[in-house]
Scaffold this motif. Structure first.
Motif, PDB file in Angstrom:
ATOM      1  N   GLU A 485       1.230  -0.136  -7.508  1.00 43.76           N
ATOM      2  CA  GLU A 485       2.198   0.768  -7.335  1.00 43.76           C
ATOM      3  C   GLU A 485       1.934   1.515  -5.715  1.00 43.76           C
ATOM      4  O   GLU A 485       2.959   1.958  -5.092  1.00 43.76           O
ATOM      5  CB  GLU A 485       1.814   1.794  -8.390  1.00 43.76           C
ATOM      6  CG  GLU A 485       2.260   1.603  -9.874  1.00 43.76           C
ATOM      7  CD  GLU A 485       1.148   0.691 -10.385  1.00 43.76           C
ATOM      8  OE1 GLU A 485       0.136   0.910  -9.853  1.00 43.76           O
ATOM      9  OE2 GLU A 485       1.491   0.151 -11.362  1.00 43.76           O
ATOM     10  N   GLU A 486       0.678   1.875  -5.466  1.00 44.41           N
ATOM     11  CA  GLU A 486       0.509   2.538  -4.039  1.00 44.41           C
ATOM     12  C   GLU A 486       0.807   1.662  -2.849  1.00 44.41           C
ATOM     13  O   GLU A 486       1.417   1.734  -2.220  1.00 44.41           O
ATOM     14  CB  GLU A 486      -1.121   2.726  -3.949  1.00 44.41           C
ATOM     15  CG  GLU A 486      -1.312   3.892  -4.910  1.00 44.41           C
ATOM     16  CD  GLU A 486      -2.681   4.045  -4.940  1.00 44.41           C
ATOM     17  OE1 GLU A 486      -3.373   5.408  -5.235  1.00 44.41           O
ATOM     18  OE2 GLU A 486      -3.545   3.000  -4.696  1.00 44.41           O
ATOM     19  N   GLU A 488       3.401  -0.509  -3.199  1.00 43.54           N
ATOM     20  CA  GLU A 488       4.565  -0.759  -3.092  1.00 43.54           C
ATOM     21  C   GLU A 488       5.424   0.711  -2.574  1.00 43.54           C
ATOM     22  O   GLU A 488       6.204   0.634  -1.482  1.00 43.54           O
ATOM     23  CB  GLU A 488       5.395  -0.832  -4.643  1.00 43.54           C
ATOM     24  CG  GLU A 488       6.721  -0.884  -4.776  1.00 43.54           C
ATOM     25  CD  GLU A 488       7.345  -2.067  -3.817  1.00 43.54           C
ATOM     26  OE1 GLU A 488       8.532  -1.884  -3.557  1.00 43.54           O
ATOM     27  OE2 GLU A 488       6.595  -3.116  -3.948  1.00 43.54           O
ATOM     28  N   SER A 489       4.813   1.734  -2.958  1.00 41.88           N
ATOM     29  CA  SER A 489       5.351   3.047  -2.343  1.00 41.88           C
ATOM     30  C   SER A 489       4.959   3.714  -1.113  1.00 41.88           C
ATOM     31  O   SER A 489       5.411   4.689  -0.486  1.00 41.88           O
ATOM     32  CB  SER A 489       5.244   4.092  -3.887  1.00 41.88           C
ATOM     33  OG  SER A 489       3.673   4.338  -3.769  1.00 41.88           O
ATOM     34  N   ALA A 490       3.634   3.404  -0.744  1.00 47.23           N
ATOM     35  CA  ALA A 490       3.001   4.066   0.393  1.00 47.23           C
ATOM     36  C   ALA A 490       3.583   3.824   1.659  1.00 47.23           C
ATOM     37  O   ALA A 490       4.109   2.436   1.986  1.00 47.23           O
ATOM     38  CB  ALA A 490       1.503   3.524   0.406  1.00 47.23           C
ATOM     39  N   ASP A 491       3.898   4.737   2.557  1.00 47.85           N
ATOM     40  CA  ASP A 491       4.325   4.548   3.924  1.00 47.85           C
ATOM     41  C   ASP A 491       3.184   4.719   4.799  1.00 47.85           C
ATOM     42  O   ASP A 491       2.600   5.899   4.947  1.00 47.85           O
ATOM     43  CB  ASP A 491       5.347   5.869   4.142  1.00 47.85           C
ATOM     44  CG  ASP A 491       6.791   5.682   3.385  1.00 47.85           C
ATOM     45  OD1 ASP A 491       7.133   4.528   3.198  1.00 47.85           O
ATOM     46  OD2 ASP A 491       7.407   6.592   2.919  1.00 47.85           O
ATOM     47  N   ALA A 557      -2.172   6.881   1.680  1.00 48.16           N
ATOM     48  CA  ALA A 557      -0.673   6.723   1.108  1.00 48.16           C
ATOM     49  C   ALA A 557       0.162   8.083   1.348  1.00 48.16           C
ATOM     50  O   ALA A 557       1.438   7.834   1.377  1.00 48.16           O
ATOM     51  CB  ALA A 557      -0.858   6.577  -0.163  1.00 48.16           C
TER      52      ALA A 557
END
Length: 573
Positions: A485-486, A488-491, A557
């Protein structure tokens, strides 16, 4: 003031040369004083006199040649001889150096006291060339911006022309300490010490290092946990700088063969700043480290420290217990004391008697009784704790657990109805348990009194002005224990290597990376059974502990820090 005298002299020169009428010159002087400018700046800005003509008149009068700084490219190596802050302070700019002669652009060639200061600081003869104050300031900005970008390379060099005292000359050298002892602001050494201390405070440095080397004296500041080169001065100034710091800290000037420690205090911008001094003899002379204890920069709220939500909940639960032991662990300078201060601030009440024993007392806290350790007088941590327990305390903070006697007294105080907070040097929270047990403390005593142990580090924050997006490598992120999940979502962001005007190499400020090990029933049983640090950590993770690595991953993250910085301050779980 020197500038007033120069403005009067310049006005007379220009009137005598016929470039301006007396009335216009007087009007320009009045306007310059009102706008806090020099006469030269006021005349050039109002186009009453052009810069070239002004410099020509002054050059003929003084015999000092003019220089066009717009067309000149100063040697960047000169920043080692004369740094940006000295250049700004004196309003001059180094132009070139041949042997022991330093060519320096000045706006007032008659200010011999300023030139003499620069000669003493650099250890070189000064050859002044003429320019205006505005031109010097503009050229300085261009010159030192380039210097900042190449700082790392510059300070690795050595100037073969540096003036060096022979051993015989150094032995014969004597310090004129009268000006230093009196704090005479006209002394170049006093000026320089005041300058770099104020500069360090402005840069939010935690430490100042004065390091004697074979051919020079290097000054470095620790900013955001990393040492940065800022000044390099002539070897001749070493004795004066160390002596001045010793005088400020009330240390023995004559003693040069053994370590010395001391403290002093300065008032800066209407606030008090404390300084802790450590001096040790090295091969090339005495090395000085000045720790800056600026209470105005202290974060005293738990919400601002960087706790993860789960860890913050655990910490707040612990500090609200009526008795027990709370430990903050980590290396020196990682913010352990700040965490404990913040906890005390949150729970402080007029109903409680709060006493701390520290070495030293770093920050004054209103409403808290703070005791300074003094081993020479027999006031050790253990001795102070024994006395404190007869002072009817409710909450006790012990600055650091250094020996088995101190930890045993602290734990027994926690066992008999007191809330005790302290710090310990270990790599993480789980290792603190085994460290205490290795001191000879009973497993039962640790298990029955322990409430919570934090482990923490400080990671540099990415500069919000120049951080740039980083390319995602899912395989690498998975290896670093990012969850799917991190990933996938982390910028992700990384630091700009050269940084910008707001930061140093892409980082500005620090954020805490913190784990909290709460003493649940499962952890207490593991401690009683004599489990090692690895087993305790594994048990804590099953109980929901957010580890240092997990805390670091979350900061990455969130875009607060970089992967490189996270890897620098944390280890794999």
């Amino acid at each position: 003031m020197a500038s007033d005298k120069w403005d009067k002299r310049l006005a007379n020169l220009l009137v005598r040369s016929g470039l301006i009428e007396p009335e216009k010159a007087e009007e320009a002087r009045t306007r310059a004083a009102e706008e806090d400018k020099t006469l030269a700046s006021a005349l050039v800005e109002s186009k009453l006199v052009d810069e070239k003509s002004l410099l020509s008149v002054v050059s003929r009068e003084t015999g000092c040649p003019p220089v066009d700084l717009e067309k000149l490219a100063p040697d960047v190596d000169l920043s080692e001889v004369f740094g940006q802050d000295l250049s700004t302070y004196y309003g001059v700019l180094p132009v070139s150096r041949i042997g022991d002669i330093l060519t320096m652009a000045v706006s007032d060639p008659f200010d011999v006291l300023k030139l003499d200061d620069i000669r003493i600081i650099t250890g070189l003869e000064i050859r002044p060339v003429l320019s205006t104050e505005d031109s010097i300031r503009s050229a300085s900005d261009r010159y030192y911006n380039k210097r900042q970008q190449e700082m790392e390379e510059l300070f690795s060099r050595e100037d073969e022309h540096e003036m060096i005292l022979t051993e015989e000359e150094e032995e014969e050298q004597t310090d004129d300490l009268s000006a230093l002892k009196e704090g005479d602001e006209s002394s170049p050494v006093v000026k320089f010490v005041n300058l770099f201390i104020l500069e360090a405070i402005k840069a939010k440095a935690s430490d100042i290092h004065i390091e004697p080397m074979e051919k020079r004296v290097r000054l470095r500041y620790r900013i955001d946990g990393v040492l940065q080169d800022v000044h390099s001065v002539a070897r001749q100034m070493q004795m004066g700088l160390v002596s001045r710091v010793k005088i400020m800290a009330n240390l023995d000037i004559a003693e040069k063969g053994r370590p010395q420690d001391g403290m002093f205090q300065m008032r800066v911008d209407r606030r008090k700043v404390d300084f802790r001094i450590s001096i040790i003899p090295t091969t090339w002379g005495e090395k000085v480290v000045i720790r800056i204890l600026d209470g105005s920069a202290l974060v005293m709220t738990l919400d601002a420290l960087g706790f993860e939500p789960e860890s913050l909940e655990h910490f707040r639960w612990a500090i609200r217990q009526p008795y027990g032991m709370i430990l903050a662990t980590g290396p020196s300078g990682c913010g352990k004391t700040t965490t404990l201060y913040s906890g005390l601030t949150e729970i402080m009440s007029i109903d409680d008697n709060i006493i701390t024993v520290e070495d030293p007392v770093e920050y004054q806290m209103e409403g808290v009784n703070q005791v300074q350790v003094n081993p020479k007088a027999g006031l050790t941590f253990a001795a102070a704790l024994r006395s404190i327990l007869r002072q009817d305390p409710d909450k006790i903070m012990v600055g650091e657990v250094r020996d088995s006697e101190t930890i045993e007294i602290s734990l027994r105080a926690a066992l008999t109805g007191h809330l005790v907070l302290s710090t310990l040097h270990t790599n993480d929270a789980a290792q603190a348990v085994t460290r205490i047990l290795n001191m000879g403390v009973d497993n039962f005593l640790v298990a029955s009194t322990g409430l919570l142990i934090t482990g923490q580090r400080l990671a540099r924050k990415l500069c919000t002005e120049c951080k740039k997006p980083a390319e995602k490598n899912p395989e690498e992120l998975a290896r670093l224990q990012f969850t799917p999940e991190e990933i996938e979502s982390a910028d992700l962001y990384e630091a700009e290597p050269r940084g910008c005007s707001h930061c140093y190499k892409g980082y500005k400020g620090r954020v805490a990376v913190i784990e909290s090990l709460r003493f649940t029933e499962k952890i207490r049983r593991a401690v009683v059974d004599g489990a090692n640090a690895l087993a305790i950590k594994k048990a804590a993770r099953t109980e929901g502990m957010v580890t240092l690595r997990r805390s670091g991953i979350r900061k990455v993250a969130q875009g607060l820090t970089s992967i490189d910085e996270m890897k620098r301050v944390t280890m794999d779980d």
